[in-house]
Design a protein around this motif. Structure first.
Motif, mmCIF file in Angstrom:
data_model
loop_
_atom_site.group_PDB
_atom_site.id
_atom_site.type_symbol
_atom_site.label_atom_id
_atom_site.label_comp_id
_atom_site.label_asym_id
_atom_site.label_seq_id
_atom_site.Cartn_x
_atom_site.Cartn_y
_atom_site.Cartn_z
ATOM 1 N N LEU A 191 0.828 -1.206 0.000
ATOM 2 C CA LEU A 191 0.000 0.000 0.000
ATOM 3 C C LEU A 191 0.861 1.254 0.000
ATOM 4 N N ARG A 192 0.528 2.183 -0.856
ATOM 5 C CA ARG A 192 1.206 3.478 -0.869
ATOM 6 C C ARG A 192 0.929 4.191 0.450
ATOM 7 N N GLY A 193 1.994 4.738 1.057
ATOM 8 C CA GLY A 193 1.831 5.534 2.264
ATOM 9 C C GLY A 193 2.025 4.770 3.558
ATOM 10 N N VAL B 87 -5.513 9.742 -7.223
ATOM 11 C CA VAL B 87 -5.796 9.608 -5.790
ATOM 12 C C VAL B 87 -5.128 8.367 -5.207
ATOM 13 N N ASN B 88 -5.110 7.278 -5.985
ATOM 14 C CA ASN B 88 -4.584 6.007 -5.473
ATOM 15 C C ASN B 88 -3.149 5.728 -5.896
ATOM 16 N N GLN B 89 -2.523 6.703 -6.567
ATOM 17 C CA GLN B 89 -1.129 6.567 -6.994
ATOM 18 C C GLN B 89 -0.931 5.281 -7.808
ATOM 19 N N LEU B 90 -1.828 5.068 -8.790
ATOM 20 C CA LEU B 90 -1.740 3.875 -9.631
ATOM 21 C C LEU B 90 -0.939 4.187 -10.884
ATOM 22 N N ASN B 91 -0.041 3.283 -11.257
ATOM 23 C CA ASN B 91 0.773 3.491 -12.451
ATOM 24 C C ASN B 91 0.019 3.138 -13.724
ATOM 25 N N GLY B 92 -0.967 2.234 -13.610
ATOM 26 C CA GLY B 92 -1.747 1.818 -14.771
ATOM 27 C C GLY B 92 -3.202 1.673 -14.390
ATOM 28 N N THR B 93 -3.906 0.838 -15.136
ATOM 29 C CA THR B 93 -5.329 0.632 -14.862
ATOM 30 C C THR B 93 -5.610 -0.747 -14.281
ATOM 31 N N SER B 94 -4.564 -1.531 -14.018
ATOM 32 C CA SER B 94 -4.761 -2.877 -13.477
ATOM 33 C C SER B 94 -5.133 -2.810 -12.000
ATOM 34 N N ILE B 95 -6.147 -3.559 -11.628
ATOM 35 C CA ILE B 95 -6.545 -3.694 -10.220
ATOM 36 C C ILE B 95 -6.762 -5.164 -9.934
ATOM 37 N N ARG B 96 -6.765 -5.532 -8.634
ATOM 38 C CA ARG B 96 -6.915 -6.941 -8.263
ATOM 39 C C ARG B 96 -8.022 -7.092 -7.232
ATOM 40 N N ILE B 97 -8.599 -8.263 -7.196
ATOM 41 C CA ILE B 97 -9.667 -8.564 -6.236
ATOM 42 C C ILE B 97 -9.131 -8.379 -4.813
ATOM 43 N N GLY B 98 -9.887 -7.670 -3.995
ATOM 44 C CA GLY B 98 -9.477 -7.422 -2.611
ATOM 45 C C GLY B 98 -8.717 -6.118 -2.426
ATOM 46 N N GLN B 99 -8.285 -5.503 -3.525
ATOM 47 C CA GLN B 99 -7.549 -4.240 -3.432
ATOM 48 C C GLN B 99 -8.488 -3.126 -2.952
ATOM 49 N N VAL B 100 -7.974 -2.247 -2.093
ATOM 50 C CA VAL B 100 -8.762 -1.125 -1.590
ATOM 51 C C VAL B 100 -8.530 0.081 -2.496
ATOM 52 N N ILE B 101 -9.618 0.632 -3.032
ATOM 53 C CA ILE B 101 -9.576 1.823 -3.877
ATOM 54 C C ILE B 101 -10.262 2.966 -3.143
ATOM 55 N N MET B 102 -9.579 4.110 -3.053
ATOM 56 C CA MET B 102 -10.173 5.297 -2.453
ATOM 57 C C MET B 102 -10.876 6.093 -3.552
ATOM 58 N N ILE B 103 -12.175 6.384 -3.334
ATOM 59 C CA ILE B 103 -12.973 7.056 -4.347
ATOM 60 C C ILE B 103 -13.325 8.460 -3.879
ATOM 61 N N PRO B 104 -12.925 9.499 -4.611
ATOM 62 C CA PRO B 104 -13.283 10.869 -4.220
ATOM 63 C C PRO B 104 -14.767 11.139 -4.452
ATOM 64 N N GLN B 105 -15.396 11.781 -3.486
ATOM 65 C CA GLN B 105 -16.824 12.078 -3.612
ATOM 66 C C GLN B 105 -17.031 13.255 -4.553
ATOM 67 N N GLY B 106 -18.050 13.143 -5.383
ATOM 68 C CA GLY B 106 -18.370 14.243 -6.286
ATOM 69 C C GLY B 106 -17.413 14.336 -7.441
#
Length: 451
Positions: free
Chosen positions: A202-204, A432-451
């Motif tokens: 996890l970043r951070g 927001v999530n400091q992702l280098n690409g668009t790949s994500i994995r099951i169980g990964q936590v994604i922070m979603i900005p509101q609005g």
């Protein structure tokens, strides 16, 4: 037990200790020996059939540590001990006149000896312990990757959140042992390593293991290491044991400066606090005797540290109950010595009763340990997302992105799909999530900005 320190004028020979145990009139035997390399020391333990007198001194050119043990015979093979990473290249022994046994340790690195005897306890008989301590600066830790990562974060004024992960017991102290022989020290180290890996992804976050292998650390040293690493959170991982195999369920504990919240909590705290006697710390428990710290602990229930410990413990428990049966529905409190750090929020997680055959089998499963580690990690990140320490990347992320919502990736999710459902863009999610690409994995936590 008495101890004398004597300096000899003879060159190349310094007597560093002579320890006498009560009794010792009849000859004893060395029945077994074990060696435990650790980052800052190597421990050699002799199991004895009775008390002994001994002395330790050092010789140079070449460097050696010599142990003379009076009225004892050797009934084990010292040369069969694995010396990897111990700083000892060879162990030799010889029986001398008068029944004295001489053990010589040839050193491959600079080590300073310290010795003491331990009286019998519920797990061991008489023991003679030789600690070979590495000078400051020669420790095998920390890793280069952790150092470089911290330096990068500090340069950006966005430091990592440091999570100290403490696998209980280790080395001389196996902890609880299940009916099928599963050892607590092995199970909790495996969970600690899994939790380390998940947080490290996890970043951070910057996880730090208090012990990285099979060796013992005193309860006090575990707390000191967390403070030396400037930990924002201390998590001690254990596996319960009880006199009845029917006892079951995982638990989360915070410190209590008064009484335990249940009889079981008090029982478990007493068991864990006895670890220093079993693990071998000069034969005594290293409870803090400092008057100032005692006074801090008296008022600890009114401090932010304990409040934070209870809050993060509650978040961890909330996620653990989705994986494991919980012994209690809320965070309990008891006087665990390992939690007595007045300025670091600290929790102790009992992952299950290893004395229960079903839970022993669960804890022996790598998949189950992975699920437990994931639950602990989710509780930790949930708490820090709501309470990020100032100056951290997580605090910056929250401030820059406004109010964030936490989302756990499930099967079939794509980053574009998540963005579309939440009225945001893929580029914003990546930022927001400091992702280098668009790949994500099951169980990964994604922070979603509101609005």
């Amino acid at each position: 037990m008495k101890q004398w320190f004597v300096s000899l004028a003879a060159p190349l020979l310094v007597l560093v200790g002579l320890v006498s145990a009560a009794g010792g009139a009849r000859a004893a035997e060395i029945e077994d020996a074990r060696i435990w390399p650790a980052p800052d020391n190597t421990r050699l333990v002799f199991d004895l059939s009775g008390p002994v007198e001994h002395r330790v001194f050092v010789l140079s050119n070449p460097s050696r540590v010599v142990v003379d043990i009076s009225d004892v015979s050797l009934d084990t093979n010292l040369e069969s001990l694995s010396l990897e990473n111990s700083g000892v290249s060879r162990i030799r022994s010889a029986q001398r006149e008068g029944g004295e046994l001489r053990v010589v340790l040839d050193l491959s690195t600079q080590l300073s000896p310290r010795s003491f005897v331990l009286r019998p306890n519920e797990q061991y008989g008489h023991r003679l312990v030789l600690d070979l301590e590495r000078p400051p600066g020669l420790s095998m830790e920390p890793s280069e990757r952790q150092v470089s990562r911290s330096a990068d974060d500090l340069s950006n004024q966005q430091r990592n959140i440091v999570v100290a992960i403490d696998a209980g017991h280790g080395g001389e102290d196996p902890g609880a042992i299940g009916p099928r022989g599963t050892r607590e020290k092995d199970v909790v180290l495996a969970i600690a390593r899994e939790l380390y890996n998940q947080l490290d992804d996890l970043r951070g976050y910057e996880p730090v293991l208090m012990r990285t292998g099979d060796y013992y650390l005193s309860l006090q040293r575990r707390r000191e290491l967390a403070r030396e690493k400037r930990a924002d959170l201390f998590i001690s991982i254990h596996a319960d044991a009880f006199t009845s195999p029917q006892a079951s369920g995982a638990s989360v504990f915070a410190l209590s400066s008064s009484g335990a919240t249940s009889a079981m909590a008090g029982y478990l705290a007493n068991q864990e606090n006895a670890a220093d006697v079993i693990g071998g710390v000069n034969g005594i428990s290293l409870e803090d005797k400092d008057e100032i710290l005692r006074s801090v602990l008296v008022d600890l229930s009114m401090t932010a540290t304990l409040r934070s410990s209870l809050d993060v413990g509650s978040d961890i428990l909330g996620h653990m109950k989705q994986v494991a049966r919980m012994h209690k529905a809320s965070v309990e409190q008891a006087g665990f010595a390992v939690l007595k750090s007045p300025d670091v929020p600290s929790v102790l997680v009992e992952t299950g009763f290893i004395s229960n055959p079903t839970e022993e089998a669960n804890l022996g499963s790598a998949n189950y340990r992975r699920q437990l580690a994931s639950a602990i990690r989710q509780g930790v990140t949930q708490w820090f997302e709501s309470n990020p320490p100032p100056g951290t990347w997580v605090a910056w992320q929250k401030r820059e992105a406004g109010t964030l919502r936490r989302y756990v990736v499930v099967s079939g999710d794509t980053l574009s799909g998540i963005a579309s459902r939440n009225n945001t863009s893929v580029s914003r999610l990546r930022e927001v999530n400091q992702l280098n690409g668009t790949s994500i994995r099951i169980g990964q936590v994604i922070m979603i900005p509101q609005g």
